[in-house]
Design a protein around this motif. Structure first.
Motif, PDB file in Angstrom:
ATOM      1  N   GLU A   1      29.885  49.104  29.368  1.00 53.43           N
ATOM      2  CA  GLU A   1      29.245  48.071  30.064  1.00 53.43           C
ATOM      3  C   GLU A   1      27.710  47.643  29.336  1.00 53.43           C
ATOM      4  N   GLN A   2      27.200  48.489  28.922  1.00 51.83           N
ATOM      5  CA  GLN A   2      25.892  48.271  28.407  1.00 51.83           C
ATOM      6  C   GLN A   2      26.162  47.771  26.715  1.00 51.83           C
ATOM      7  N   LEU A   3      27.245  48.052  26.128  1.00 47.23           N
ATOM      8  CA  LEU A   3      27.788  47.633  25.079  1.00 47.23           C
ATOM      9  C   LEU A   3      28.116  46.014  25.168  1.00 47.23           C
TER      10      LEU A   3
ATOM     11  N   ALA B   1      25.042  44.184  25.815  1.00 45.93           N
ATOM     12  CA  ALA B   1      24.083  43.761  24.518  1.00 45.93           C
ATOM     13  C   ALA B   1      24.876  42.760  23.518  1.00 45.93           C
ATOM     14  N   ARG B   2      26.265  42.763  23.454  1.00 44.39           N
ATOM     15  CA  ARG B   2      26.866  41.865  22.762  1.00 44.39           C
ATOM     16  C   ARG B   2      26.791  40.406  23.491  1.00 44.39           C
TER      17      ARG B   2
ATOM     18  N   ALA C   1      23.855  35.215  22.766  1.00 45.82           N
ATOM     19  CA  ALA C   1      22.939  34.224  23.295  1.00 45.82           C
ATOM     20  C   ALA C   1      21.577  34.212  22.432  1.00 45.82           C
ATOM     21  N   ILE C   2      21.125  35.257  21.957  1.00 44.96           N
ATOM     22  CA  ILE C   2      20.091  35.173  20.814  1.00 44.96           C
ATOM     23  C   ILE C   2      20.233  34.405  19.542  1.00 44.96           C
TER      24      ILE C   2
END
Length: 184
Positions: free
Chosen positions: A82-84, A87-88, A93-94
């Protein structure tokens, strides 16, 4: 001797069966078996059952701990995934924001470069116009002097009077401008 005779008399009267033990051997064997059975029943079997129960509890507890650890590991893996994924998404978005900022910067720089280029061209044109005006006025002055000198040589008279000289130069330049415009 007497003993021998008693033994012989016993032997001759009844012969014992070698397969059947004597009654006292059977009795003492049963007593010993009962003592061993009671000792086993009171002391050995409860200890054995206790050791088996402890072993069963240890195995079942180990299985439960393993299942709990496996569930915890599965939860940690799900959390990590979920964190991965988060982060993706954040990285995407970045990247998108950086691309849009980059495109905006490129657009701004192009606009700034175009404005600077237009300013430089306008400056250059104004300087060119100023220099052209200066050259034209210098050429008019030089052309006027040359024409007066030439006219003096042709006429043979002095045209030193400034008013006459200015009038002659202006007339000559007007005629020259008219000839230039008719040639176009």
């Amino acid at each position: 001797m007497i003993n021998d005779t008693i033994l012989l008399a016993e032997e001759s009267s009844e012969a014992p069966n070698p397969l059947l033990p004597m009654w006292f051997d059977i009795t003492w064997s049963l007593v010993a078996f009962a003592v061993v059975l009671i000792v086993f029943w009171k002391f050995v079997i409860p200890k054995y059952q206790q050791v088996l129960a402890e072993r069963r509890d240890t195995i079942e507890g180990g299985i439960e701990r393993a299942e709990a650890a496996q569930a915890e590991a599965a939860a940690a893996l799900a959390s990590y995934r979920e964190q991965l994924a988060g982060a993706r998404e954040e990285a995407a978005a970045i990247r998108d924001e950086a691309r849009s900022q980059g495109a905006q910067i490129v657009t701004d720089m192009k606009a700034q470069a175009t404005a600077e280029s237009d300013r430089i061209i306008a400056n250059g044109n104004s300087q060119l116009d100023a220099q052209r005006q200066q050259v034209v006025s210098e050429l008019r002055g030089d052309l006027g002097k040359i024409s007066v000198d030439l006219a003096e040589k042709l006429v043979g008279a002095s045209l030193s009077d400034d008013v006459k000289q200015a009038g002659t130069i202006d007339r000559f330049l007007t005629e020259l401008d008219g000839a230039e415009q008719s040639a176009k």
